[in-house]
Motif scaffolding. Structure first.
Motif, PDB file in Angstrom:
ATOM      1  N   LYS A 163       7.504  20.976  12.246  1.00 42.22           N
ATOM      2  CA  LYS A 163       7.736  20.808  10.801  1.00 42.22           C
ATOM      3  C   LYS A 163       9.054  21.467  10.419  1.00 42.22           C
ATOM      4  N   LEU A 164       9.895  20.702   9.724  1.00 45.03           N
ATOM      5  CA  LEU A 164      11.210  21.199   9.350  1.00 45.03           C
ATOM      6  C   LEU A 164      11.462  21.033   7.859  1.00 45.03           C
ATOM      7  N   ASP A 165      12.001  22.066   7.240  1.00 44.99           N
ATOM      8  CA  ASP A 165      12.555  21.976   5.892  1.00 44.99           C
ATOM      9  C   ASP A 165      14.070  22.030   6.056  1.00 44.99           C
ATOM     10  N   ILE A 166      14.690  20.871   5.985  1.00 42.38           N
ATOM     11  CA  ILE A 166      16.128  20.758   6.227  1.00 42.38           C
ATOM     12  C   ILE A 166      16.884  21.014   4.932  1.00 42.38           C
ATOM     13  N   PRO A 167      17.860  21.908   4.937  1.00 42.85           N
ATOM     14  CA  PRO A 167      18.630  22.191   3.712  1.00 42.85           C
ATOM     15  C   PRO A 167      19.212  20.909   3.115  1.00 42.85           C
ATOM     16  N   GLY A 168      19.033  20.758   1.804  1.00 40.65           N
ATOM     17  CA  GLY A 168      19.544  19.580   1.123  1.00 40.65           C
ATOM     18  C   GLY A 168      18.583  18.410   1.076  1.00 40.65           C
ATOM     19  N   GLU A 169      17.460  18.520   1.808  1.00 40.60           N
ATOM     20  CA  GLU A 169      16.468  17.444   1.837  1.00 40.60           C
ATOM     21  C   GLU A 169      15.353  17.757   0.842  1.00 40.60           C
ATOM     22  N   ASP A 170      14.890  16.730   0.115  1.00 42.31           N
ATOM     23  CA  ASP A 170      13.827  16.932  -0.870  1.00 42.31           C
ATOM     24  C   ASP A 170      12.459  17.118  -0.228  1.00 42.31           C
ATOM     25  N   ARG A 171      12.269  16.521   0.935  1.00 42.32           N
ATOM     26  CA  ARG A 171      10.947  16.497   1.556  1.00 42.32           C
ATOM     27  C   ARG A 171      10.924  17.208   2.896  1.00 42.32           C
TER      28      ARG A 171
ATOM     29  N   PHE B  42       0.828  -1.205   0.000  1.00 43.91           N
ATOM     30  CA  PHE B  42       0.000   0.000   0.000  1.00 43.91           C
ATOM     31  C   PHE B  42       0.867   1.261   0.000  1.00 43.91           C
ATOM     32  N   TYR B  43       1.841   1.322   0.919  1.00 45.59           N
ATOM     33  CA  TYR B  43       2.676   2.518   0.991  1.00 45.59           C
ATOM     34  C   TYR B  43       3.522   2.683  -0.268  1.00 45.59           C
ATOM     35  N   GLN B  44       3.981   1.577  -0.852  1.00 47.45           N
ATOM     36  CA  GLN B  44       4.723   1.678  -2.108  1.00 47.45           C
ATOM     37  C   GLN B  44       3.862   2.316  -3.195  1.00 47.45           C
ATOM     38  N   ARG B  45       2.637   1.819  -3.343  1.00 41.07           N
ATOM     39  CA  ARG B  45       1.717   2.358  -4.343  1.00 41.07           C
ATOM     40  C   ARG B  45       1.400   3.824  -4.062  1.00 41.07           C
ATOM     41  N   LEU B  46       1.128   4.124  -2.790  1.00 45.47           N
ATOM     42  CA  LEU B  46       0.724   5.476  -2.406  1.00 45.47           C
ATOM     43  C   LEU B  46       1.799   6.495  -2.769  1.00 45.47           C
ATOM     44  N   PHE B  47       3.045   6.203  -2.401  1.00 46.37           N
ATOM     45  CA  PHE B  47       4.107   7.179  -2.615  1.00 46.37           C
ATOM     46  C   PHE B  47       4.567   7.240  -4.072  1.00 46.37           C
ATOM     47  N   GLU B  48       4.392   6.136  -4.800  1.00 44.03           N
ATOM     48  CA  GLU B  48       4.686   6.177  -6.232  1.00 44.03           C
ATOM     49  C   GLU B  48       3.701   7.103  -6.946  1.00 44.03           C
ATOM     50  N   ALA B  49       2.438   7.033  -6.562  1.00 39.70           N
ATOM     51  CA  ALA B  49       1.406   7.843  -7.219  1.00 39.70           C
ATOM     52  C   ALA B  49       1.335   9.260  -6.657  1.00 39.70           C
ATOM     53  N   HIS B  50       1.653   9.412  -5.367  1.00 40.29           N
ATOM     54  CA  HIS B  50       1.528  10.722  -4.706  1.00 40.29           C
ATOM     55  C   HIS B  50       2.762  10.995  -3.843  1.00 40.29           C
ATOM     56  N   PRO B  51       3.899  11.260  -4.476  1.00 36.70           N
ATOM     57  CA  PRO B  51       5.128  11.499  -3.706  1.00 36.70           C
ATOM     58  C   PRO B  51       5.024  12.707  -2.777  1.00 36.70           C
ATOM     59  N   GLU B  52       4.087  13.611  -3.060  1.00 34.91           N
ATOM     60  CA  GLU B  52       3.925  14.778  -2.189  1.00 34.91           C
ATOM     61  C   GLU B  52       3.514  14.390  -0.774  1.00 34.91           C
ATOM     62  N   LEU B  53       2.915  13.191  -0.621  1.00 32.27           N
ATOM     63  CA  LEU B  53       2.496  12.750   0.719  1.00 32.27           C
ATOM     64  C   LEU B  53       3.684  12.353   1.589  1.00 32.27           C
ATOM     65  N   LEU B  54       4.863  12.217   0.984  1.00 35.05           N
ATOM     66  CA  LEU B  54       6.072  11.985   1.771  1.00 35.05           C
ATOM     67  C   LEU B  54       6.368  13.167   2.685  1.00 35.05           C
ATOM     68  N   ASN B  55       5.756  14.320   2.405  1.00 38.27           N
ATOM     69  CA  ASN B  55       5.924  15.486   3.271  1.00 38.27           C
ATOM     70  C   ASN B  55       5.162  15.345   4.587  1.00 38.27           C
ATOM     71  N   ILE B  56       4.282  14.354   4.665  1.00 38.21           N
ATOM     72  CA  ILE B  56       3.487  14.143   5.876  1.00 38.21           C
ATOM     73  C   ILE B  56       4.020  12.979   6.690  1.00 38.21           C
ATOM     74  N   PHE B  57       4.436  11.898   6.018  1.00 39.56           N
ATOM     75  CA  PHE B  57       4.798  10.673   6.709  1.00 39.56           C
ATOM     76  C   PHE B  57       6.241  10.708   7.229  1.00 39.56           C
ATOM     77  N   ASN B  58       6.456   9.992   8.330  1.00 36.32           N
ATOM     78  CA  ASN B  58       7.780   9.862   8.929  1.00 36.32           C
ATOM     79  C   ASN B  58       8.596   8.853   8.130  1.00 36.32           C
ATOM     80  N   HIS B  59       9.646   9.312   7.470  1.00 32.69           N
ATOM     81  CA  HIS B  59      10.429   8.457   6.589  1.00 32.69           C
ATOM     82  C   HIS B  59      11.142   7.347   7.363  1.00 32.69           C
ATOM     83  N   ALA B  60      11.628   7.661   8.561  1.00 36.33           N
ATOM     84  CA  ALA B  60      12.347   6.656   9.350  1.00 36.33           C
ATOM     85  C   ALA B  60      11.418   5.517   9.752  1.00 36.33           C
TER      86      ALA B  60
END
Length: 405
Positions: free
Chosen positions: A194-202, A28-46
Motif C-alpha cells: 500500500k502506497l500513499d504517493i505524494p501528489g496523488e489523491d488516492r 457498475f464501476y461508474q456508479r460505485l465510484f460516483e457514490a463511494h469514491p473512497e473505494l478508489l483507495n482499494i481498486f487498481n486504477h490502471a
C-alpha cells in the motif's frame, strides 16, 4: 438455498450476460465510484482504465449465472478472488454497496428487459454469493492474523535491500519495522503493498508475488517497471517504487495471500514456465523445491525478450547447478549480439509445443506457468495440445483474471 424459480430465472439471463456483461460491469464501476469514491483507495486504477477489471467481473458474473444451480463448481474461483479481497482489505460491509450498484447497473443497461422478477432473482442470488465470499474471507482474515508472525490489515516493513535484477526489474528485500517475526508463506503467494504517493489523491494498492523462499526472515518482491510498453499507461506504483523508494524506507504490507501454490505433496516431475516478470513466483517455487525436494526432477523454462530483460538468471542457474535433478532453459524473443556471442539462451523466438516436448520429455508432471496473458494463452494451448491433464495445469494471472481459452 435458492428457490428453483430463482435458479431458472438466473439461468435464463446467461445469454444476455454473454452479450451485455462488460457493459453492465462498466456501468457498475461508474456508479460505485460516483457514490463511494473512497473505494478508489482499494481498486487498481490502471486496471480500471484498461478495462481489465470490468472484463474480469463480467466473466465472474457470467460464471456465477451459468453455474447458479451448482455453485460448488465455481468455489475455486471464489477462493482465488477471496484471497485478493483479504489482501486488499475488502470487508463484509462492502458487499451490500456492491450489490446495490450491480443491480442498478443491470437495470440501467438492460432497461425494460430487466423485469422486477429478474432483478428480484438476481438480488436473491447475489445475497447467497456474497454470503459465500464473506464466510470464506472471514476464515482467511482469522488465519492471516492468528498464524505465527501474522497480523491484521497492513503492517509496516522496512526496505533492507534494493537490488536491480535487469533493465526493468528491481528486487526489494523487506523486514518488519517492529523487528518481530513474519508469517510463513506458500511458494507462489503474494503480498499487497500500500502506497500513499505524494501528489496523488488516492491510496494505491498492488499485489506482488514473493520471489524468495519461506523461512528466510524477510520477504522479497521483484517489481517490473511497467511504463516500458508502448501504448499502455505508465505504472504509477512501479515507477514510484523504482525511482523513489530506497533502502530504509517503509512500505505497508498485507500478510501473504493467494492460491497459486506449489503442490509439495507431489513427487512427480514439476515444470515451471514463465515469461517476463512472471518468473517471480516460479523462483520462489524453485528455491523451495531445492530446500525441500532436492531429488525431484524440476524443469525451469523462462522466456524473455533478451538477456538485458532477463532477471534473476544467475540466481536460478546457481540453484540448478547445485541440483543434478534440476535444469533451466532460456527462450529469447529478440536476442542481442551479446546474447548470441555468449550463447546464453537455448531457443530464439517464441516458446512452442515442440520446445516443451523436447525439454520436458514427459506428460506425467505438474505444470505451473505465469506471465503476460498472450504468453499464458500460448502455453495453455500447447499443454492442452500435448494432452496434459487439466488437474496438472496450474497458472496465475497478474491482476484481474482473464480467459486463456
Amino acid at each position: 438455498m435458492l428457490k428453483q424459480e430463482t435458479i431458472d430465472i438466473i439461468k435464463s439471463t446467461v445469454p444476455v450476460l454473454e452479450v451485455h456483461g462488460t457493459a453492465i460491469t462498466k456501468r457498475f464501476y461508474q456508479r460505485l465510484f460516483e457514490a463511494h469514491p473512497e473505494l478508489l483507495n482499494i481498486f487498481n486504477h490502471a486496471n480500471q482504465k484498461q478495462g481489465r477489471q470490468q472484463t474480469a467481473l463480467a466473466n465472474a458474473v457470467y460464471a456465477a449465472a451459468a453455474n447458479i444451480d451448482k455453485l460448488e463448481a465455481i468455489l475455486p474461483v471464489v477462493k482465488g478472488i477471496a484471497h485478493k479481497h483479504r489482501s486488499l482489505g475488502v470487508k463484509p460491509e462492502h458487499y451490500p454497496i456492491v450489490g446495490e450498484h450491480l443491480l442498478g447497473a443491470i437495470k440501467e443497461v438492460l432497461g425494460d428487459a430487466a423485469t422486477d422478477d429478474i432483478i428480484g432473482a438476481w438480488a436473491e442470488a447475489y445475497g447467497v454469493i456474497a454470503g459465500a465470499f464473506i464466510g470464506v474471507e472471514a476464515e482467511m482474515y482469522k488465519q492471516a492474523e492468528t498464524q505465527p508472525g501474522g497480523w491484521e490489515g497492513f503492517r509496516p516493513f522496512r526496505v533492507s535491500r534494493k537490488e536491480r535484477e535487469s533493465e526493468v526489474i528491481t528486487s526489494f528485500y523487506l523486514v518488519p519495522a517492529d523487528g518481530g517475526a513474519i508469517a510463513a508463506f506458500e511458494p507462489g503467494q503474494y503480498v499487497s503493498v500500500k502506497l500513499d504517493i505524494p501528489g496523488e489523491d488516492r491510496t494505491h494498492i498492488r499485489q506482488y508475488s514473493l520471489s524468495g523462499s519461506p523461512g528466510a526472515g524477510h520477504y522479497r518482491i521483484s517489481v517490473k517497471r511497467e511504463n516500458t510498453v508502448p501504448g499502455l499507461p505508465a505504472g504509477r506504483v512501479s515507477v514510484y517504487l523504482h525511482e523513489e523508494i530506497q533502502e530504509g524506507d517503509v512500505l505497508p504490507l498485507s500478510a501473504p495471500a493467494g492460491d497459486f501454490t506449489l503442490d509439495q505433496g507431489d513427487s512427480r516431475p514439476v515444470v515451471l514456465i514463465s515469461g517476463g516478470v512472471g518468473l517471480t513466483p516460479m523462483v520462489s517455487m524453485l528455491r523451495t523445491l531445492a530446500e525441500t525436494q532436492p531429488e525431484r526432477k524440476v524443469t525451469f523454462i523462462h522466456a524473455a525478450r533478451h538477456g538485458g530483460m532477463h532477471a534473476l538468471r544467475d540466481e536460478v542457474e546457481q540453484i540448478v547447478g547445485e541440483h543434478p535433478a534440476f535444469s533451466a532453459h532460456w527462450v529469447y524473443g529478440t536476442p542481442t549480439d551479446k546474447d548470441r556471442e555468449a550463447g546464453v539462451f537455448h531457443k530464439e523466438g517464441y516458446l512452442d509445443l515442440a520446445f516443451l516436448q523436447q525439454t520436458v520429455g514427459t506428460t506425467d508432471a505438474g505444470f505451473y506457468f505465469c506471465g503476460p496473458t498472450p504468453f499464458m494463452r500460448t502455453v495453455n494451448q500447447a499443454l492442452k495440445e500435448w494432452g496434459i491433464a487439466a488437474e496438472d495445469i496450474h497458472f496465475e494471472f497478474f491482476g484481474p483474471a482473464g480467459a486463456l481459452d
